[in-house]
Each structure stands twice: as C-alpha cells, then as structure tokens.
Write a protein that holds these residues in place. Structure first.
Motif, PDB file in Angstrom:
ATOM      1  N   PRO B 207       0.822  -1.224   0.000  1.00 48.64           N
ATOM      2  CA  PRO B 207       0.000   0.000   0.000  1.00 48.64           C
ATOM      3  C   PRO B 207       0.853   1.269   0.000  1.00 48.64           C
ATOM      4  CG  PRO B 207      -0.291  -1.275   2.053  1.00 48.64           C
ATOM      5  CD  PRO B 207       0.532  -2.093   1.134  1.00 48.64           C
ATOM      6  N   LEU B 208       2.023   1.148   0.608  1.00 50.14           N
ATOM      7  CA  LEU B 208       2.896   2.319   0.696  1.00 50.14           C
ATOM      8  C   LEU B 208       3.307   2.816  -0.688  1.00 50.14           C
ATOM      9  CD1 LEU B 208       4.215   4.028   2.869  1.00 50.14           C
ATOM     10  CD2 LEU B 208       6.157   2.454   2.882  1.00 50.14           C
ATOM     11  N   THR B 209       3.442   1.887  -1.649  1.00 53.92           N
ATOM     12  CA  THR B 209       3.800   2.263  -3.017  1.00 53.92           C
ATOM     13  C   THR B 209       2.817   3.300  -3.566  1.00 53.92           C
ATOM     14  OG1 THR B 209       4.544  -0.002  -3.329  1.00 53.92           O
ATOM     15  CG2 THR B 209       4.265   1.333  -5.316  1.00 53.92           C
ATOM     16  N   TYR B 210       1.527   3.012  -3.351  1.00 51.06           N
ATOM     17  CA  TYR B 210       0.492   3.900  -3.906  1.00 51.06           C
ATOM     18  C   TYR B 210       0.462   5.229  -3.170  1.00 51.06           C
ATOM     19  CZ  TYR B 210      -0.731  -0.508  -5.979  1.00 51.06           C
ATOM     20  OH  TYR B 210      -0.656  -1.679  -6.679  1.00 51.06           O
ATOM     21  N   VAL B 211       0.734   5.171  -1.852  1.00 48.67           N
ATOM     22  CA  VAL B 211       0.768   6.411  -1.084  1.00 48.67           C
ATOM     23  C   VAL B 211       1.922   7.290  -1.558  1.00 48.67           C
ATOM     24  CG1 VAL B 211       1.089   7.387   1.230  1.00 48.67           C
ATOM     25  CG2 VAL B 211      -0.370   5.379   0.916  1.00 48.67           C
ATOM     26  N   VAL B 212       3.090   6.681  -1.779  1.00 51.00           N
ATOM     27  CA  VAL B 212       4.253   7.453  -2.225  1.00 51.00           C
ATOM     28  C   VAL B 212       3.990   8.074  -3.593  1.00 51.00           C
ATOM     29  CG1 VAL B 212       6.692   7.349  -2.836  1.00 51.00           C
ATOM     30  CG2 VAL B 212       5.847   6.020  -0.913  1.00 51.00           C
ATOM     31  N   GLU B 213       3.427   7.280  -4.494  1.00 54.48           N
ATOM     32  CA  GLU B 213       3.120   7.797  -5.833  1.00 54.48           C
ATOM     33  C   GLU B 213       2.157   8.966  -5.758  1.00 54.48           C
ATOM     34  OE1 GLU B 213       4.508   7.300  -8.721  1.00 54.48           O
ATOM     35  OE2 GLU B 213       5.903   6.029  -7.576  1.00 54.48           O
ATOM     36  N   ALA B 214       1.126   8.808  -4.925  1.00 57.01           N
ATOM     37  CA  ALA B 214       0.136   9.876  -4.776  1.00 57.01           C
ATOM     38  C   ALA B 214       0.796  11.132  -4.239  1.00 57.01           C
ATOM     39  CB  ALA B 214      -0.985   9.418  -3.842  1.00 57.01           C
ATOM     40  N   GLU B 215       1.693  10.971  -3.255  1.00 57.94           N
ATOM     41  CA  GLU B 215       2.364  12.129  -2.671  1.00 57.94           C
ATOM     42  C   GLU B 215       3.216  12.851  -3.727  1.00 57.94           C
ATOM     43  OE1 GLU B 215       1.816  13.402   0.263  1.00 57.94           O
ATOM     44  OE2 GLU B 215       0.509  11.770   0.915  1.00 57.94           O
ATOM     45  N   ARG B 216       3.907  12.061  -4.551  1.00 60.05           N
ATOM     46  CA  ARG B 216       4.761  12.681  -5.581  1.00 60.05           C
ATOM     47  C   ARG B 216       3.913  13.475  -6.558  1.00 60.05           C
ATOM     48  NH1 ARG B 216       8.493   7.668  -5.709  1.00 60.05           N
ATOM     49  NH2 ARG B 216      10.007   8.382  -4.156  1.00 60.05           N
ATOM     50  N   THR B 217       2.757  12.905  -6.923  1.00 58.95           N
ATOM     51  CA  THR B 217       1.874  13.595  -7.858  1.00 58.95           C
ATOM     52  C   THR B 217       1.332  14.871  -7.233  1.00 58.95           C
ATOM     53  OG1 THR B 217       1.262  11.417  -8.653  1.00 58.95           O
ATOM     54  CG2 THR B 217      -0.088  13.257  -9.394  1.00 58.95           C
ATOM     55  N   LEU B 218       0.893  14.760  -5.952  1.00 59.51           N
ATOM     56  CA  LEU B 218       0.347  15.926  -5.267  1.00 59.51           C
ATOM     57  C   LEU B 218       1.414  17.008  -5.099  1.00 59.51           C
ATOM     58  CD1 LEU B 218      -1.896  14.236  -2.555  1.00 59.51           C
ATOM     59  CD2 LEU B 218      -2.675  15.825  -4.337  1.00 59.51           C
ATOM     60  N   PHE B 219       2.578  16.626  -4.645  1.00 52.59           N
ATOM     61  CA  PHE B 219       3.655  17.608  -4.457  1.00 52.59           C
ATOM     62  C   PHE B 219       4.079  18.228  -5.785  1.00 52.59           C
ATOM     63  CE2 PHE B 219       5.532  17.619  -0.073  1.00 52.59           C
ATOM     64  CZ  PHE B 219       4.543  16.852   0.528  1.00 52.59           C
ATOM     65  N   GLY B 220       3.817  17.510  -6.877  1.00 48.07           N
ATOM     66  CA  GLY B 220       4.122  18.044  -8.197  1.00 48.07           C
ATOM     67  C   GLY B 220       3.040  18.966  -8.722  1.00 48.07           C
ATOM     68  N   GLY B 221       1.958  19.150  -7.960  1.00 45.78           N
ATOM     69  CA  GLY B 221       0.961  20.142  -8.332  1.00 45.78           C
ATOM     70  C   GLY B 221      -0.217  19.601  -9.102  1.00 45.78           C
ATOM     71  N   THR B 222      -0.490  18.287  -9.025  1.00 41.71           N
ATOM     72  CA  THR B 222      -1.636  17.720  -9.733  1.00 41.71           C
ATOM     73  C   THR B 222      -2.610  17.097  -8.734  1.00 41.71           C
ATOM     74  OG1 THR B 222      -0.076  17.119 -11.459  1.00 41.71           O
ATOM     75  CG2 THR B 222      -2.321  16.217 -11.638  1.00 41.71           C
ATOM     76  N   PHE B 223      -3.884  17.463  -8.863  1.00 40.07           N
ATOM     77  CA  PHE B 223      -4.903  16.882  -7.989  1.00 40.07           C
ATOM     78  C   PHE B 223      -5.589  15.702  -8.660  1.00 40.07           C
ATOM     79  CE2 PHE B 223      -5.538  20.493  -4.902  1.00 40.07           C
ATOM     80  CZ  PHE B 223      -5.400  19.693  -3.792  1.00 40.07           C
ATOM     81  N   VAL B 224      -6.126  15.967  -9.836  1.00 38.44           N
ATOM     82  CA  VAL B 224      -6.945  14.954 -10.499  1.00 38.44           C
ATOM     83  C   VAL B 224      -6.046  14.019 -11.283  1.00 38.44           C
ATOM     84  CG1 VAL B 224      -8.936  14.541 -11.970  1.00 38.44           C
ATOM     85  CG2 VAL B 224      -8.743  16.692 -10.701  1.00 38.44           C
ATOM     86  N   ASP B 225      -5.843  12.860 -10.721  1.00 39.86           N
ATOM     87  CA  ASP B 225      -4.907  11.920 -11.324  1.00 39.86           C
ATOM     88  C   ASP B 225      -5.211  10.541 -10.785  1.00 39.86           C
ATOM     89  OD1 ASP B 225      -1.978  12.010 -12.749  1.00 39.86           O
ATOM     90  OD2 ASP B 225      -2.120  10.406 -11.233  1.00 39.86           O
ATOM     91  N   ARG B 226      -4.942   9.523 -11.602  1.00 38.60           N
ATOM     92  CA  ARG B 226      -5.184   8.154 -11.177  1.00 38.60           C
ATOM     93  C   ARG B 226      -4.325   7.785  -9.962  1.00 38.60           C
ATOM     94  NH1 ARG B 226      -3.951   2.989 -14.714  1.00 38.60           N
ATOM     95  NH2 ARG B 226      -1.984   3.626 -13.806  1.00 38.60           N
TER      96      ARG B 226
END
Lengths: 322, 255
Positions: B207-226
C-alpha cells in the motif's frame, strides 16, 4: 448498585483452559463498603476487571450502576471509578496535568476539572506536588495520586484493586483515612480486593471470601468470625488431669483436639461462645473442682481462622502476587 | 462520531503534553531530516541520473519520499510509547475511562504524526531555493492523505505492542523487519523502474507504493490523477483495516 449472575471467566494458557472465575453471583447495594478477600490467584482481580468492563466475561451477566457490562461497557466505565493495582499516572507527566487530563477523559469542562483537581490535591495532601513529575513521587504519594485520579469525576461507585499493596503501615492507615472520609462525605459505594486480613477485617463492612474462583463466604467480618470460627479457650493442665479438664470444657462449649505441650503437660481446648465471659467462669469452676490449670488462653478468631476453617489452608501462606 | 473526535483530541492532547514539555528533543528531531536530505539528495541525483525521474529535478522526486519515510518512522513507533505505559498502570487507567477505543488508537498515532507536519513544511520551504516547485494547497492535501494512512499504520503498531507485551523485544524485531522492506519496496529511496520483475510485483502489493506515488503527484501540483485516487484508496483502506484490527486487539487483550 451491582448485580452479577453466574459470572465466569476462562483464560487459555498454553492450550490449557484456566477457570479463573467460576460462576460468581453477587448483589451490592448502594453505599456498601465491600472487600473481596482471598489468596493471590483466587480470582478477585479477574472478578473486578469483569465488573469494571475491562474484561469481557466468558459467560454470565453483570449489571453495574444500572448498565450491563456486556452490552454497554463504555456506559459502565462512565459511571464508575477504577483504581487498578499499578500506578495510573504516566511517569513523565506532571501531577496536575494528569489530574486535568483525567477530568477531560470523563468529559468534564476545564473549569470543572481545575476546581475538582484543586480540591483533591488539597484533601489528599498533594498540593505541593502539583507541578512535580510523577516519577519523582514516593510510593505513598503515587498511590494518593491514583486515588485522586479515580475520584476526579466523582463516581458513585468506586472499585479499588489491592489499594494498599506494598505500602508501609503508616501510609496504609493514611490511605484509609482518605477513603473513609470520602465515603462519609459522598456516600460512595466502594468495592475493593485485598489479601490483607487485617485490612478486610477493620475496614470493610462486608467481606466476600473468594477461593478458586468461587465465593465461599459472604457476611460482615463479625458474623463470619462468629459463625465460621468462634472463640477458643485453651487450658494447659497436668497430664493426669486431662479427662477432668475436658469434661469441664465440654460443659461450656465444643471440645477440640488436645495437644501435648510437654510430656507431662497437655493443652485441651474448646470452642465457646462469648469467650471473654466464659473464661473466668471456667477458671473458677476448675478451681472448685480441684483442677490445676497451669495456663489459660483465650483466642479470638481472625478472618484467617475463617479462611482456614473454610478451606483447610491459611491465607498467610500466600504466594506470588496477581 | 463527535465523541470519537473529542476523545481523539483528548488522547492526542495528553500525548502532546510530553512533546511540548521537551522542546529541545522536538527541535532536534525536526532539524534531523534536513541533514538527511542535504546529504542523500545530491548523491541520488548524481547516481541515478535525472532521466529516472522523468526529467524533473531529483529534489521534486525525492522530497515527497522523504516525508512519507519520516511519517513511517514516526507512526510505526506508536506502540513503543505504549509499552512504557503498559508496564506501569497508566495504560490500564486510560482503558478504564469511557474514551472510545478508536480514539486511543487515532490519538496516539496522530501524536507520532504531528511533528511531521512541522517537518514537512520546513523541508518544502527550505528546498524551494534549490529548485523545488511549491504547491501549498497540494502539499496540504498530501499531508492529510498521509495522516489518514498514518492512523492506520499507528493502529497496527499499537496492536503489535499489545500482542507482544510479554516480550518487548519482539515488538522491535517485527517493527524493524517489516519497516525496511516496506520502504524499499515502495520506491521511496530509489526508483523501482530498473528493479527486477519480482520486486515490481512485490511493490504492487505494498500500500505504501500507492501512497508514495500519490504524494509525488500531489507535491508536483496535480490533484486529479489516477495515482492520487489510488493513493487515497490505499490510505483509506489501511486506516480502516488498522483501526478495526486495533479495536479487536484491545478488546481481546486480557491483561
């Protein structure tokens, strides 16, 4: 205040089932001061933990302060106070912080908590320690803080598990002074466990003797002693006078086994009612009958005699704690 | 529900009392990750090369990972503070109060999480001059997501402490032997793009994999993303499962 029926608790210890509590029925009325007395491992603490909802019973039911421990454990916890065997305050917290936090845990307002904590610090002689870390307190001070925390929300029913274990006699007396005063002021119902005979005898108004997970006696200390033990009179007489002495004792009570003191002296004894008054009567009668009484003793029973008569074991032999 | 929130706040407040009474340790723990980032970040960029990060600066890729890692370090420790209180009577006393069981779990987990919020803000602000693009609202959302995940992890750590209460060292053994494989298999420290197939498969169950990916996307400035949706789902599931297991463990714990 408490109504328990067939309360039972089993533990599984290494694939074996241990029956810690085996069908306890008990009723406690409002305002009572009751002590569960029994040796270590008798099931006192397990019973208390079930009544306080900390441990779900294997079977049976209990209603505590009007709420079922099985159906509404949180409701029970709201209505009671519980002071466990250990020290309740966190080691690194300050005394006052823990008291205020306890109030908050019971849903008290800030002002209410402050006021109540102030009162308790005062009555339990803890005022000067309010800002001290718990770890710096002495054993007696920590125990008083436990009592203060248990009383923060002014419960009408208070449970204490071995409240005075490990305390010296002076601190124990001091603790009891506080408990008794609080009871006088608020009419709190108190249920405690103890393996100290003297404590149960002098403090509790009702003693419930527990052994092997079952209640084996339940009465006031005075009644328990009168009914289950009784006064004992012992005469030491010359070996030749034994029969005469036993006849005399048998007229006034139930004769018990004789014991040799030395080769030519024998101790005869009898259980009597109202020993202090019977003793002088017997001594005079012996005198009149020409019986030489070398020594006369009166033994008034303790709760240990009660326990001994019930189980054949002495409570004083007790082993490890818990 | 409102009692759970009130109770959680009360438990959290009690835990925080000790943190606030010891400002030196707090300050030290907050500065520590800066040192880690300053030393590890440049090495990573030099070793792996920027193509592994999709052409972004290594900082943009690495910082969210550091924050997730810190949150794991903190929340997996939830049970360790509990061990101290279980040995005295203080845990039992808290259990005997009417506090809801889920608030005991959440309040303690959030205490381990709280310093991270300060750390995360500090880390992001400090790295801006070095080329980190800051999206404050996204970072905030990322922290909320991480907090939900952290409650679940904290509740599991709490359960572990209860189960191992008779041998404390077992707690540490389990905590350590789970923490590092989970961290490595989530691609926190090094990207998993060049990893062998079995590692990629293993990481897809983490599960941590998905959390890390989500954090990277969020910190990169994107909200709406898979990735964000998956991360939020992983965090929510971990939270629900952790709290459910925690409540069950508290109820079944007999001593």
């Amino acid at each position: 205040m408490i109504h328990a029926e067939k309360l039972t608790r089993h533990f599984r210890v290494k694939k074996e089932i241990v029956e810690a509590v085996r069908g306890i029925d008990i009723d406690v009325a409002e305002g009572e001061l009751l002590a569960f007395l029994g040796p270590n491992g008798a099931g006192k603490s397990t019973t208390l933990r079930m009544l306080t909802s900390l441990l779900p019973p294997t079977s049976g039911t209990a209603t505590v302060a009007g709420v079922s421990v099985v159906d509404d454990p949180a409701g029970v916890r709201k209505r009671i106070g519980y002071i466990g065997q250990g020290n309740g305050a966190g080691h690194y917290y300050r005394v006052l912080d823990e008291l205020l936090m306890q109030g908050r845990f019971y849903g008290m307002s800030k002002t209410e908590s402050r006021q109540r904590a102030g009162e308790l610090l005062e009555t339990l002689d803890l005022r000067d320690l309010a800002k001290r870390a718990v770890i710096t307190l002495s054993g007696g001070q920590r125990r008083r803080l436990d009592i203060a925390m248990g009383l923060m929300h002014q419960p009408r029913l208070l449970f204490l598990d071995e409240p005075s274990t490990g305390m010296d006699p002076q601190n124990r007396a001091n603790l009891w002074e506080h408990i008794v005063r609080m009871r006088q002021q608020h009419g709190t119902t108190i249920v405690l466990t103890t393996h100290y005979l003297e404590e149960a005898d002098s403090m509790a108004e009702r003693v419930v003797v527990i052994d092997h997970g079952q209640i084996i006696a339940d009465d006031t200390p005075a009644n328990l002693k009168a009914k289950l033990a009784g006064d004992r009179i012992m005469f030491t007489v010359p070996a030749g006078d034994v029969e005469k002495a036993e006849r005399l004792l048998a007229d006034h009570g139930n004769l018990l086994q004789r014991a040799g003191v030395t080769n030519d002296r024998i101790r005869v004894s009898a259980r009597v009612e109202n020993g202090p008054e019977v003793l002088p009567v017997l001594v005079r009668a012996a005198d009149a009958a020409g019986l030489a009484v070398l020594a006369a003793q009166l033994h008034q029973p303790t709760l240990d005699d009660v326990f001994l008569n019930l189980t054949g074991r002495s409570l004083r032999e007790g082993g490890e704690s818990r | 529900m409102s009692t759970v929130v009130t109770d959680t706040r009360a438990v959290f407040a009690r835990e925080m009392t000790l943190v606030m009474r010891d400002p030196f340790s707090l300050a030290f723990s907050i500065v520590q990750p800066l040192v880690f980032l300053a030393l590890f970040g440049p090495l990573l960029g030099a070793t792996v090369g920027s193509e592994a990060f999709g052409g972004e600066s290594s900082l943009q890729w690495f910082l969210p990972g550091v924050i997730v890692m810190l949150s794991m370090f903190g929340t997996t420790m939830t049970g360790s503070n509990l061990q101290i209180e279980m040995n005295t009577g203080s845990y039992e006393r808290v259990l005997a109060t009417p506090l809801s069981r889920s608030s005991l779990l959440a309040g303690r987990a959030l205490k381990e999480f709280a310093p991270l919020v300060v750390q995360a803000v500090l880390l992001t602000v400090v790295t801006v001059p070095f080329g980190f693009d800051l999206y404050p609202v996204h970072v905030l959302a990322g922290l909320v997501l991480l907090g939900v995940f952290g409650i679940g992890v904290g509740a599991l750590s709490y359960s572990l402490a209860l189960v191992t209460r008779k041998n404390e060292w077992v707690f540490w053994m389990v905590q350590q032997s789970l923490l590092f494989p989970l961290l490595i298999l989530s691609g926190i420290m090094l990207p998993l793009e060049s990893a062998p197939g079995w590692m990629k498969t293993a990481s897809s169950f983490n599960p941590l994999t998905y959390v890390v990916e989500a954090e990277r996307t969020l910190f990169g400035g994107t909200f709406v993303d898979r990735d964000v949706a998956y991360g939020a789902l992983a965090a929510a599931l971990t939270c629900v499962a952790g709290v459910a297991i925690g409540i069950r463990t508290i109820r079944r714990s007999t001593s």
